[in-house]
Design a protein around this motif. Structure first.
Motif, PDB file in Angstrom:
ATOM      1  N   UNK A 284     -12.404  -4.328  -6.456  1.00 24.43           N
ATOM      2  CA  UNK A 284     -12.838  -3.032  -6.993  1.00 24.43           C
ATOM      3  C   UNK A 284     -13.799  -3.163  -8.169  1.00 24.43           C
TER       4      UNK A 284
ATOM      5  N   UNK B 169       2.120   1.823  -3.406  1.00 24.59           N
ATOM      6  CA  UNK B 169       1.083   2.330  -4.312  1.00 24.59           C
ATOM      7  C   UNK B 169       0.703   3.764  -3.999  1.00 24.59           C
TER       8      UNK B 169
ATOM      9  N   UNK C 119      -0.746   4.784  -1.201  1.00 24.64           N
ATOM     10  CA  UNK C 119      -1.958   4.878  -0.380  1.00 24.64           C
ATOM     11  C   UNK C 119      -1.648   5.126   1.082  1.00 24.64           C
ATOM     12  N   UNK C 120      -0.389   4.938   1.446  1.00 21.43           N
ATOM     13  CA  UNK C 120       0.025   5.091   2.835  1.00 21.43           C
ATOM     14  C   UNK C 120       1.316   5.898   2.812  1.00 21.43           C
ATOM     15  N   UNK C 121       1.331   7.062   3.456  1.00 19.49           N
ATOM     16  CA  UNK C 121       2.575   7.824   3.428  1.00 19.49           C
ATOM     17  C   UNK C 121       3.659   7.098   4.227  1.00 19.49           C
TER      18      UNK C 121
ATOM     19  N   UNK D  41     -10.878   5.608 -16.084  1.00 20.37           N
ATOM     20  CA  UNK D  41     -10.412   6.197 -14.819  1.00 20.37           C
ATOM     21  C   UNK D  41      -8.900   6.088 -14.672  1.00 20.37           C
TER      22      UNK D  41
ATOM     23  N   UNK E 193       0.695   6.911  -7.715  1.00 14.77           N
ATOM     24  CA  UNK E 193      -0.678   6.673  -8.152  1.00 14.77           C
ATOM     25  C   UNK E 193      -0.872   6.875  -9.634  1.00 14.77           C
ATOM     26  N   UNK E 194       0.013   7.675 -10.263  1.00 15.04           N
ATOM     27  CA  UNK E 194      -0.130   7.939 -11.688  1.00 15.04           C
ATOM     28  C   UNK E 194       0.634   6.936 -12.536  1.00 15.04           C
TER      29      UNK E 194
ATOM     30  N   UNK F  91      -9.210  -6.685  -2.340  1.00 13.52           N
ATOM     31  CA  UNK F  91     -10.541  -6.355  -2.855  1.00 13.52           C
ATOM     32  C   UNK F  91     -10.426  -6.107  -4.349  1.00 13.52           C
TER      33      UNK F  91
ATOM     34  N   UNK G 215      -2.375  -0.862  -8.774  1.00 15.87           N
ATOM     35  CA  UNK G 215      -2.412  -1.540  -7.487  1.00 15.87           C
ATOM     36  C   UNK G 215      -3.562  -2.526  -7.493  1.00 15.87           C
TER      37      UNK G 215
ATOM     38  N   UNK H 225       0.833  -1.212   0.000  1.00  8.79           N
ATOM     39  CA  UNK H 225       0.000   0.000   0.000  1.00  8.79           C
ATOM     40  C   UNK H 225       0.862   1.254   0.000  1.00  8.79           C
TER      41      UNK H 225
END
Lengths: 224, 232
Positions: B108, B74, B76-78, B125, B97-98, B106, B102, B71
């Motif tokens: 999605x 990806x 999602x977590x600093x 997206x 993220x760009x 789950x 990921x 994460x």
């Protein structure tokens, strides 16, 4: 075919809400239930009904908007979509705005259209119909946007619906006050229509400008 | 550097990706990275660097912090400490993220929508500037060996089929960094073989792959063992 991300998101939200289990029609049905039982509870006093009619319609709109809001981000959080939306290049604030717009199109707009019809059951004067519809048209987007803040703050909680309502109701009270007074002005001689209506417009524009940032900040914080 | 030779000239879609855009000269670097969850530091002092065509396999016992680390990769977590950065030939120090796909536990996917509707949404997206994918939802699911499910609502699919729908995202929006959390879960033998081929293609293109897994992935990769020594 390559649609723009936000257009694709809007389409997806509408589709999910309209399919079985999406809960798109739940708000309107709840609205209808509240408006239908009110005359039975209050009795056949038409003068009383037509005086409190705008307030009943606004309370019903407020409660039915809150009803579906707790799933606004929770469903995306549970299936992992929210992670991808948080990470992707499109600003989260815009994603939030589009999700709220889609949610309002499915739940808020039908209320606005149905309100004059339901007004008949509450013995509203014909000239009050357009005032109620106009005040709901302007006010319900703000209800959705404020509700989204509560929904974002409770996104990780399993049964966050009631907590969402508690968080949102204080913020929604100014909307209720000015919405009802704009809606009731058509039948009263003391209040003009434009004053509360313009304040309602201002509140909605304020929510439109501020809420996406608050929601995005809450979602970023809750997802860590 | 171990590169897998694939006949790229027979795959015009892959050729385009290989030469331009974010796939050119990508590198992902970890400097004294520390990652934590809820105030507790799970992983400390991680240093490594990955270049074009390299893979990293993160292994370790349950609860060692594999998913948390992924994460963080990806975006999602600093990171609690240190630095995690990705640079490409196109421009440097971009957001993970760009550039990264990921794929977590789950999937999605919305159960009420069909596989095609889900994939078309994610295609729009997740698209990034650069050469567009030549894949459509149909061809991506065909590459994953499940072309027949494209018009079925995801709610009706089995766990392995849902996994294939999620994996099809990787093909629909070309991104140079794949971050896969337990990608083999629920896949049958043929599904695992197909995913293996896709990972090899991705590496041959010059992409980077980071995966957390218990089962062997079948690609040549650096090993990062968590919970034992720490950094590799």
């Amino acid at each position: 075919m390559s649609a723009s991300p936000l257009a694709a998101l809007f389409l997806r939200e509408i589709r999910v809400a309209r399919r079985i289990g999406g809960g798109g029609m739940m708000g309107v049905v709840f609205f209808l239930i509240l408006v239908t039982i009110t005359p039975f509870a209050i009795g056949p006093d038409l003068n009383l009904l037509s005086r409190i009619g705008p307030a009943i319609l606004w309370i019903a709109a407020l409660l039915s908007t809150l009803l579906g809001l707790d799933r606004l981000f929770q469903a995306d959080h549970e299936d992992g979509s929210l992670d991808l939306m948080l990470a992707c290049e499109t600003p989260l604030e815009l994603i939030v705005l589009v999700k709220c717009l889609a949610h309002w199109t499915v739940t808020g707009l039908p209320l606005v259209i149905a309100a004059p019809l339901f007004g008949l059951m509450l013995a509203l004067e014909p000239e009050a119909f357009w005032a109620v519809a106009a005040s709901l048209l302007v006010g319900t987007p703000a209800l959705t946007l404020l509700g989204a803040i509560g929904a974002a703050l409770t996104v990780t909680l399993r049964r966050g619906g009631l907590l969402t309502a508690i968080l949102v109701l204080p913020l929604a009270i100014p909307l209720l006050i000015f919405g009802v007074s704009a809606a009731a002005s058509a039948t009263s001689v003391t209040t003009p229509f434009m004053t509360p209506f313009l304040i309602l417009c201002a509140l909605t524009l304020g929510a439109l400008a501020a809420a996406p940032f608050a929601v995005a900040a809450a979602l970023r914080h809750m997802s860590e | 550097m171990p590169r897998i030779d694939l006949p790229l000239e027979t795959r015009p879609d892959l050729q385009v990706l290989n030469q331009q855009g974010p796939f050119a000269a990508i590198s992902a670097t970890c400097e004294t990275l520390g990652v934590g969850r809820g105030g507790r530091l799970l992983i400390e002092n991680l240093n490594f660097s990955l270049e074009n065509g390299r893979a990293l396999v993160v292994a370790g016992p349950n609860g060692a912090g594999k998913s948390t680390l992924l994460r963080a990769f990806a975006g999602l977590l600093p990171p609690a400490k240190g630095r995690w950065s990705i640079t490409t030939g196109a421009s440097d120090a971009q957001e993970p993220g760009a550039l990264a796909h990921y794929l977590g536990h789950a999937e999605a996917s919305k159960p009420a929508l069909t596989a095609r509707e889900n994939l078309e949404f994610w295609r729009a997206m997740l698209a990034i500037p650069g050469p567009a994918s030549l894949h459509t939802p149909d061809s991506a699911l065909k590459a994953l060996g499940a072309p027949q499910i494209v018009d079925l609502p995801v709610a009706y699919l089995s766990a392995g089929q849902r996994r294939r729908v999620a994996l099809a995202r990787l093909l629909l929006a070309p991104r140079p960094l794949w971050i896969l959390d337990e990608p083999l879960t629920a896949l049958d033998a043929s599904g695992q073989a197909l995913l293996n081929t896709l990972m090899r293609e991705h590496l041959a293109l010059g992409g980077i792959l980071i995966a957390a897994t218990h089962a062997p992935l079948g690609v040549e990769a650096l090993q990062l063992m968590l919970g034992a020594e720490g950094a590799a």
